[in-house]
Design an enzyme around this catalytic site. Structure first.
Site, mmCIF file in Angstrom:
data_model
loop_
_atom_site.group_PDB
_atom_site.id
_atom_site.type_symbol
_atom_site.label_atom_id
_atom_site.label_comp_id
_atom_site.label_asym_id
_atom_site.label_seq_id
_atom_site.Cartn_x
_atom_site.Cartn_y
_atom_site.Cartn_z
ATOM 1 N N ASN A 37 48.327 27.986 26.981
ATOM 2 C CA ASN A 37 48.899 28.368 28.267
ATOM 3 C C ASN A 37 50.405 28.125 28.157
ATOM 4 O O ASN A 37 50.879 26.985 28.306
ATOM 5 C CB ASN A 37 48.298 27.551 29.414
ATOM 6 C CG ASN A 37 48.780 28.059 30.769
ATOM 7 O OD1 ASN A 37 49.736 28.840 30.844
ATOM 8 N ND2 ASN A 37 48.129 27.634 31.830
ATOM 9 N N ARG B 179 49.491 38.948 40.544
ATOM 10 C CA ARG B 179 50.660 38.255 41.106
ATOM 11 C C ARG B 179 51.926 39.112 40.931
ATOM 12 O O ARG B 179 51.843 40.323 40.820
ATOM 13 C CB ARG B 179 50.778 36.876 40.452
ATOM 14 C CG ARG B 179 49.535 36.003 40.709
ATOM 15 C CD ARG B 179 49.672 34.631 40.106
ATOM 16 N NE ARG B 179 50.768 33.894 40.730
ATOM 17 C CZ ARG B 179 51.278 32.767 40.227
ATOM 18 N NH1 ARG B 179 50.784 32.263 39.104
ATOM 19 N NH2 ARG B 179 52.264 32.151 40.855
ATOM 20 N N GLU C 295 45.271 33.328 24.687
ATOM 21 C CA GLU C 295 46.207 33.100 25.795
ATOM 22 C C GLU C 295 45.412 32.712 27.039
ATOM 23 O O GLU C 295 44.429 33.381 27.379
ATOM 24 C CB GLU C 295 47.018 34.372 26.044
ATOM 25 C CG GLU C 295 47.975 34.241 27.214
ATOM 26 C CD GLU C 295 48.769 35.524 27.487
ATOM 27 O OE1 GLU C 295 48.955 36.347 26.559
ATOM 28 O OE2 GLU C 295 49.180 35.693 28.648
ATOM 29 N N ALA D 80 55.412 29.775 32.177
ATOM 30 C CA ALA D 80 56.448 30.799 32.411
ATOM 31 C C ALA D 80 57.009 31.376 31.112
ATOM 32 O O ALA D 80 57.468 32.530 31.092
ATOM 33 C CB ALA D 80 57.570 30.211 33.260
ATOM 34 N N ARG E 246 50.671 20.414 43.335
ATOM 35 C CA ARG E 246 51.317 21.366 44.250
ATOM 36 C C ARG E 246 50.667 22.739 44.105
ATOM 37 O O ARG E 246 50.019 22.999 43.090
ATOM 38 C CB ARG E 246 52.812 21.510 43.908
ATOM 39 C CG ARG E 246 53.580 20.284 44.280
ATOM 40 C CD ARG E 246 55.016 20.396 43.847
ATOM 41 N NE ARG E 246 55.448 19.101 43.332
ATOM 42 C CZ ARG E 246 56.434 18.898 42.469
ATOM 43 N NH1 ARG E 246 57.111 19.922 41.998
ATOM 44 N NH2 ARG E 246 56.742 17.688 42.091
ATOM 45 N N TYR F 114 46.871 27.361 41.941
ATOM 46 C CA TYR F 114 46.479 26.741 40.670
ATOM 47 C C TYR F 114 45.272 25.819 40.769
ATOM 48 O O TYR F 114 44.844 25.259 39.762
ATOM 49 C CB TYR F 114 47.667 25.976 40.076
ATOM 50 C CG TYR F 114 48.846 26.882 39.767
ATOM 51 C CD1 TYR F 114 48.719 27.914 38.838
ATOM 52 C CD2 TYR F 114 50.060 26.732 40.426
ATOM 53 C CE1 TYR F 114 49.776 28.760 38.565
ATOM 54 C CE2 TYR F 114 51.131 27.570 40.156
ATOM 55 C CZ TYR F 114 50.979 28.587 39.226
ATOM 56 O OH TYR F 114 52.018 29.418 38.954
ATOM 57 N N SER G 184 45.753 31.020 36.817
ATOM 58 C CA SER G 184 45.800 32.053 37.859
ATOM 59 C C SER G 184 45.627 33.437 37.230
ATOM 60 O O SER G 184 45.815 33.610 36.015
ATOM 61 C CB SER G 184 47.133 31.982 38.612
ATOM 62 O OG SER G 184 48.214 32.333 37.755
ATOM 63 N N PRO H 121 55.640 24.700 30.213
ATOM 64 C CA PRO H 121 56.426 24.031 31.244
ATOM 65 C C PRO H 121 55.765 24.010 32.619
ATOM 66 O O PRO H 121 55.172 24.993 33.058
ATOM 67 C CB PRO H 121 57.733 24.840 31.287
ATOM 68 C CG PRO H 121 57.407 26.139 30.650
ATOM 69 C CD PRO H 121 56.340 25.862 29.638
ATOM 70 N N ASN H 122 55.906 22.858 33.255
ATOM 71 C CA ASN H 122 55.445 22.593 34.625
ATOM 72 C C ASN H 122 53.940 22.402 34.755
ATOM 73 O O ASN H 122 53.458 22.090 35.841
ATOM 74 C CB ASN H 122 55.915 23.697 35.594
ATOM 75 C CG ASN H 122 57.420 23.746 35.714
ATOM 76 O OD1 ASN H 122 58.045 22.734 35.995
ATOM 77 N ND2 ASN H 122 58.005 24.903 35.473
ATOM 78 N N HIS I 89 45.473 31.434 31.232
ATOM 79 C CA HIS I 89 46.166 31.177 32.502
ATOM 80 C C HIS I 89 45.149 30.745 33.544
ATOM 81 O O HIS I 89 44.064 31.352 33.648
ATOM 82 C CB HIS I 89 46.888 32.429 33.008
ATOM 83 C CG HIS I 89 47.936 32.898 32.058
ATOM 84 N ND1 HIS I 89 49.124 32.233 31.888
ATOM 85 C CD2 HIS I 89 47.949 33.930 31.189
ATOM 86 C CE1 HIS I 89 49.837 32.851 30.957
ATOM 87 N NE2 HIS I 89 49.140 33.878 30.521
HETATM 88 O O1 CA2 Z 1 48.386 30.642 35.849
HETATM 89 C C1 CA2 Z 1 48.875 30.011 34.911
HETATM 90 O O2 CA2 Z 1 48.236 29.210 34.238
HETATM 91 C C2 CA2 Z 1 50.364 30.185 34.601
HETATM 92 O O3 CA2 Z 1 50.546 30.127 33.203
HETATM 93 C C3 CA2 Z 1 51.088 29.052 35.292
HETATM 94 C C4 CA2 Z 1 52.610 29.165 35.235
HETATM 95 C C5 CA2 Z 1 53.115 30.551 35.595
HETATM 96 O O4 CA2 Z 1 54.524 30.629 35.343
HETATM 97 C C6 CA2 Z 1 52.398 31.646 34.830
HETATM 98 O O5 CA2 Z 1 52.867 32.896 35.280
HETATM 99 C C7 CA2 Z 1 50.903 31.546 35.059
HETATM 100 C C8 CA2 Z 1 53.236 28.270 36.302
HETATM 101 C C9 CA2 Z 1 53.326 26.878 35.968
HETATM 102 C C10 CA2 Z 1 53.814 26.160 37.204
HETATM 103 O O6 CA2 Z 1 52.854 25.165 37.394
HETATM 104 C C11 CA2 Z 1 52.761 24.536 38.559
HETATM 105 C C12 CA2 Z 1 51.593 23.885 38.780
HETATM 106 C C13 CA2 Z 1 51.405 23.223 39.941
HETATM 107 C C14 CA2 Z 1 52.415 23.184 40.876
HETATM 108 C C15 CA2 Z 1 53.600 23.823 40.633
HETATM 109 C C16 CA2 Z 1 53.788 24.497 39.452
#
Ligand code: CA2
Length: 144
Positions: A74, A107, A98, A77, A18, A23, A102, A10-11, A100
């Protein structure tokens, strides 16, 4: 040609639009190109999928059995919450890395827990878009 599934939760469709300080500025389409090029250089093709829905991600994992040799995942969340994704990964018995963008361990504490890691051969986090390329390299090495 053997194939790998690159699966995104998701996202992640928002990558590059953003929070570039966390990211990076690479879009998900750019990451798909990077994954395709990296995989091709190692003799693999890829299927590249993204969904904002947990059940759809589970469907992709179940459908990967017998089709793909491994999964770069990936789960975004859902990494930190989903027993259902863990169960799906365990059930298909495919090598999974897995991924990510970031460094989740640098974090918030709630990002330090992963349900995906226990069903994975390894975890790559913190290298931005390159985390995906490294995951594909790790899978190809594991599958040798
Ligand atoms: O660092 C990563 O790849 C994460 O999987 C990204 C997820 C976060 O919940 C994980 O803890 C780490 C966040 C996805 C949100 O993605 C966005 C990307 C750009 C702008 C806003 C949100």
């Amino acid at each position: 040609m053997p194939s790998l599934l690159v699966l995104n939760g998701p996202n992640l469709n928002l990558f590059g639009t953003r929070q570039p300080e966390i990211y990076g500025s690479t879009t998900l389409a750019d990451i798909e190109t990077l994954c395709r090029d990296t995989a091709a250089s190692l003799g693999y093709e890829i299927a590249f999928e993204q969904s904002n829905h947990e059940g759809v991600l589970i469907d992709h994992i179940q459908a990967a059995k017998g089709v793909h040799a491994g999964i770069a995942f990936n789960a975004a969340a859902y990494t930190h919450t989903s027993v259902a994704l863990y169960d799906a990964l365990v059930s298909v018995e495919l090598p999974t890395v897995e991924v990510h963008a970031s460094n989740v361990h640098a974090r918030e504490p709630f990002r330090h827990k992963s349900f995906i890691a226990a069903a994975s051969i390894g975890v790559i986090a913190g290298f931005g878009a390159q985390s995906y390329a490294l995951a594909i390299r790790a899978l190809a090495e594991h599958l040798k």
